[in-house]
Design a protein around this motif. Structure first.
Motif, PDB file in Angstrom:
ATOM      1  N   ARG A   2     -12.947 -28.540 -39.179  1.00  0.00           N
ATOM      2  CA  ARG A   2     -13.111 -29.911 -38.743  1.00  0.00           C
ATOM      3  C   ARG A   2     -11.941 -30.763 -39.197  1.00  0.00           C
ATOM      4  O   ARG A   2     -11.207 -30.424 -40.116  1.00  0.00           O
ATOM      5  CB  ARG A   2     -14.412 -30.476 -39.302  1.00  0.00           C
ATOM      6  N   ARG A   3     -11.767 -31.919 -38.525  1.00  0.00           N
ATOM      7  CA  ARG A   3     -10.655 -32.803 -38.881  1.00  0.00           C
ATOM      8  C   ARG A   3     -10.707 -33.206 -40.348  1.00  0.00           C
ATOM      9  O   ARG A   3      -9.694 -33.271 -41.031  1.00  0.00           O
ATOM     10  CB  ARG A   3     -10.690 -34.063 -38.009  1.00  0.00           C
ATOM     11  N   LEU A   4     -11.903 -33.515 -40.812  1.00  0.00           N
ATOM     12  CA  LEU A   4     -12.049 -33.927 -42.200  1.00  0.00           C
ATOM     13  C   LEU A   4     -11.544 -32.842 -43.129  1.00  0.00           C
ATOM     14  O   LEU A   4     -10.851 -33.122 -44.115  1.00  0.00           O
ATOM     15  CB  LEU A   4     -13.525 -34.223 -42.500  1.00  0.00           C
ATOM     16  N   GLN A   5     -11.855 -31.583 -42.826  1.00  0.00           N
ATOM     17  CA  GLN A   5     -11.402 -30.469 -43.645  1.00  0.00           C
ATOM     18  C   GLN A   5      -9.891 -30.326 -43.571  1.00  0.00           C
ATOM     19  O   GLN A   5      -9.232 -29.993 -44.558  1.00  0.00           O
ATOM     20  CB  GLN A   5     -12.078 -29.177 -43.174  1.00  0.00           C
ATOM     21  N   GLY A  60      -8.220 -41.185 -37.789  1.00  0.00           N
ATOM     22  CA  GLY A  60      -8.005 -39.754 -37.945  1.00  0.00           C
ATOM     23  C   GLY A  60      -7.409 -39.404 -39.291  1.00  0.00           C
ATOM     24  O   GLY A  60      -7.840 -38.460 -39.961  1.00  0.00           O
ATOM     25  N   LEU A  61      -6.416 -40.173 -39.737  1.00  0.00           N
ATOM     26  CA  LEU A  61      -5.749 -39.889 -41.003  1.00  0.00           C
ATOM     27  C   LEU A  61      -6.669 -40.086 -42.203  1.00  0.00           C
ATOM     28  O   LEU A  61      -6.485 -39.458 -43.239  1.00  0.00           O
ATOM     29  CB  LEU A  61      -4.502 -40.773 -41.140  1.00  0.00           C
ATOM     30  N   TYR A  62      -7.654 -40.951 -42.052  1.00  0.00           N
ATOM     31  CA  TYR A  62      -8.613 -41.164 -43.136  1.00  0.00           C
ATOM     32  C   TYR A  62      -9.787 -40.195 -43.063  1.00  0.00           C
ATOM     33  O   TYR A  62     -10.700 -40.267 -43.877  1.00  0.00           O
ATOM     34  CB  TYR A  62      -9.141 -42.602 -43.107  1.00  0.00           C
ATOM     35  N   GLY A  63      -9.757 -39.296 -42.086  1.00  0.00           N
ATOM     36  CA  GLY A  63     -10.822 -38.303 -41.990  1.00  0.00           C
ATOM     37  C   GLY A  63     -12.151 -38.888 -41.552  1.00  0.00           C
ATOM     38  O   GLY A  63     -13.205 -38.397 -41.945  1.00  0.00           O
ATOM     39  N   ASP A  66     -15.115 -36.893 -36.255  1.00  0.00           N
ATOM     40  CA  ASP A  66     -15.673 -35.545 -36.218  1.00  0.00           C
ATOM     41  C   ASP A  66     -14.774 -34.674 -35.348  1.00  0.00           C
ATOM     42  O   ASP A  66     -13.722 -35.114 -34.865  1.00  0.00           O
ATOM     43  CB  ASP A  66     -17.123 -35.557 -35.710  1.00  0.00           C
ATOM     44  N   GLU A  67     -15.181 -33.427 -35.128  1.00  0.00           N
ATOM     45  CA  GLU A  67     -14.340 -32.493 -34.389  1.00  0.00           C
ATOM     46  C   GLU A  67     -14.175 -32.864 -32.922  1.00  0.00           C
ATOM     47  O   GLU A  67     -13.300 -32.340 -32.232  1.00  0.00           O
ATOM     48  CB  GLU A  67     -14.922 -31.080 -34.502  1.00  0.00           C
ATOM     49  N   LYS A  68     -14.984 -33.798 -32.437  1.00  0.00           N
ATOM     50  CA  LYS A  68     -14.866 -34.260 -31.052  1.00  0.00           C
ATOM     51  C   LYS A  68     -14.109 -35.582 -30.961  1.00  0.00           C
ATOM     52  O   LYS A  68     -14.004 -36.178 -29.896  1.00  0.00           O
ATOM     53  CB  LYS A  68     -16.256 -34.417 -30.428  1.00  0.00           C
ATOM     54  N   GLY A  69     -13.601 -36.043 -32.100  1.00  0.00           N
ATOM     55  CA  GLY A  69     -12.849 -37.289 -32.107  1.00  0.00           C
ATOM     56  C   GLY A  69     -13.697 -38.532 -32.177  1.00  0.00           C
ATOM     57  O   GLY A  69     -13.203 -39.639 -31.944  1.00  0.00           O
ATOM     58  N   LYS A  70     -14.984 -38.380 -32.503  1.00  0.00           N
ATOM     59  CA  LYS A  70     -15.882 -39.522 -32.622  1.00  0.00           C
ATOM     60  C   LYS A  70     -16.012 -39.952 -34.079  1.00  0.00           C
ATOM     61  O   LYS A  70     -15.925 -39.128 -34.990  1.00  0.00           O
ATOM     62  CB  LYS A  70     -17.271 -39.160 -32.071  1.00  0.00           C
ATOM     63  N   LEU A  71     -16.229 -41.248 -34.274  1.00  0.00           N
ATOM     64  CA  LEU A  71     -16.367 -41.764 -35.638  1.00  0.00           C
ATOM     65  C   LEU A  71     -17.604 -41.187 -36.318  1.00  0.00           C
ATOM     66  O   LEU A  71     -18.690 -41.147 -35.735  1.00  0.00           O
ATOM     67  CB  LEU A  71     -16.474 -43.292 -35.627  1.00  0.00           C
ATOM     68  N   HIS A 184      -5.346 -29.949 -32.498  1.00  0.00           N
ATOM     69  CA  HIS A 184      -3.935 -29.856 -32.133  1.00  0.00           C
ATOM     70  C   HIS A 184      -3.307 -31.240 -32.023  1.00  0.00           C
ATOM     71  O   HIS A 184      -2.188 -31.480 -32.487  1.00  0.00           O
ATOM     72  CB  HIS A 184      -3.784 -29.135 -30.787  1.00  0.00           C
ATOM     73  N   LYS A 185      -4.030 -32.162 -31.390  1.00  0.00           N
ATOM     74  CA  LYS A 185      -3.509 -33.514 -31.191  1.00  0.00           C
ATOM     75  C   LYS A 185      -3.305 -34.225 -32.526  1.00  0.00           C
ATOM     76  O   LYS A 185      -2.337 -34.963 -32.708  1.00  0.00           O
ATOM     77  CB  LYS A 185      -4.468 -34.313 -30.299  1.00  0.00           C
ATOM     78  N   LEU A 186      -4.218 -33.998 -33.463  1.00  0.00           N
ATOM     79  CA  LEU A 186      -4.078 -34.589 -34.793  1.00  0.00           C
ATOM     80  C   LEU A 186      -2.837 -34.031 -35.484  1.00  0.00           C
ATOM     81  O   LEU A 186      -2.078 -34.763 -36.118  1.00  0.00           O
ATOM     82  CB  LEU A 186      -5.321 -34.305 -35.643  1.00  0.00           C
ATOM     83  N   ALA A 187      -2.603 -32.718 -35.334  1.00  0.00           N
ATOM     84  CA  ALA A 187      -1.440 -32.084 -35.953  1.00  0.00           C
ATOM     85  C   ALA A 187      -0.150 -32.628 -35.358  1.00  0.00           C
ATOM     86  O   ALA A 187       0.817 -32.908 -36.086  1.00  0.00           O
ATOM     87  CB  ALA A 187      -1.515 -30.573 -35.771  1.00  0.00           C
ATOM     88  N   LEU A 188      -0.107 -32.793 -34.037  1.00  0.00           N
ATOM     89  CA  LEU A 188       1.079 -33.341 -33.393  1.00  0.00           C
ATOM     90  C   LEU A 188       1.311 -34.787 -33.815  1.00  0.00           C
ATOM     91  O   LEU A 188       2.453 -35.230 -33.953  1.00  0.00           O
ATOM     92  CB  LEU A 188       0.938 -33.253 -31.869  1.00  0.00           C
ATOM     93  N   GLN A 189       0.225 -35.505 -34.036  1.00  0.00           N
ATOM     94  CA  GLN A 189       0.344 -36.882 -34.519  1.00  0.00           C
ATOM     95  C   GLN A 189       0.981 -36.900 -35.905  1.00  0.00           C
ATOM     96  O   GLN A 189       1.820 -37.743 -36.208  1.00  0.00           O
ATOM     97  CB  GLN A 189      -1.038 -37.527 -34.563  1.00  0.00           C
ATOM     98  N   ALA A 190       0.582 -35.951 -36.733  1.00  0.00           N
ATOM     99  CA  ALA A 190       1.167 -35.851 -38.071  1.00  0.00           C
ATOM    100  C   ALA A 190       2.651 -35.553 -37.992  1.00  0.00           C
ATOM    101  O   ALA A 190       3.439 -36.042 -38.804  1.00  0.00           O
ATOM    102  CB  ALA A 190       0.448 -34.760 -38.863  1.00  0.00           C
TER     103      ALA A 190
END
Length: 217
Positions: A2-5, A60-63, A66-71, A184-190
């Motif tokens: 998950r994004r948080l992880q 996203g950066l604050y985690g 969720d894995e679907k991009g929802k708060l 993937h999108k979160l990684a590219l953002q980073a």
């Protein structure tokens, strides 16, 4: 994962880097403060600057997604709540930390009077945040060399880097196969923010950007 992880993995990884001051990082109690400190620490070099960050990117950066991009918490969708919990309080904690104060100073936005950040508006709505800070100059040559080495470093087992590599390959192979996930999108953002550095043989150039636009169409 998950994004948080992913964000946790990145913070744990970064905490071992020369860019992160161990004493300052460990002096912070709030998870939000540690995340913001980690982000700002990637831009200690005078040649780099952390640009305005959209509210969505910061979620996203604050985690907070969720894995679907929802708060994960609907309350954080309210800018007032998000800014108070994730911007104002972390900056206040860092500004009151003796260890952090030795290396980092926050500035006041003359226009709004906000300490450490400037809200960016679209109409009456806050759409982005610009952090106002300044790193205290260091004459430590060894530290400078360590930072320069870090800028050139790629770490194979960095989970964010691995995802960014995978995302890059999917984009460059388009339209043959694969699609970008939220991870993937979160990684590219980073990558675009300079938090994760891709090797020189994976440039995010015009060809890459064109294919990204085609995938988004």
């Amino acid at each position: 994962m998950r994004r948080l992880q992913l964000i946790h993995a990145y913070v744990d990884y970064s905490a071992g880097h020369a860019q992160i001051n161990h004493h300052s990082f460990r002096s912070l109690k709030s998870e939000h403060s540690k995340r913001l400190y980690t982000l700002l620490s990637r831009f200690k070099d005078t040649k780099t600057k952390l640009h305005q960050q959209s509210i969505e990117s910061l979620h996203g950066l604050y985690g907070l997604l969720d894995e679907k991009g929802k708060l994960l918490k609907k309350s954080c969708g309210q800018n007032k709540v998000f800014i108070d919990r994730c911007i104002k309080k972390p900056i206040e904690e860092m500004a009151n930390s003796t260890d952090v104060l030795k290396e980092l100073r926050f500035l006041v936005d003359e226009e709004t009077g906000n300490f450490g950040f400037k809200p960016i508006y679209h109409g009456k709505k806050i759409i982005a945040i610009e952090f106002l800070y300044q790193w205290v100059s260091s004459n430590n040559q060894a530290e400078k060399q360590a930072r320069e080495a870090l800028a050139e470093e790629t770490v194979p087992d960095n989970p964010m880097l691995m995802l960014a590599r995978e995302a890059y390959q999917i984009v460059m192979a388009y339209p043959l196969e694969g699609e970008l996930t939220d991870k993937h999108k979160l990684a590219l953002q980073a990558v675009s923010m300079g938090i994760v550095t891709l090797p020189e043989d994976m440039p995010m150039d015009d060809t890459f950007n064109r294919k990204m636009l085609q995938m988004s169409a």
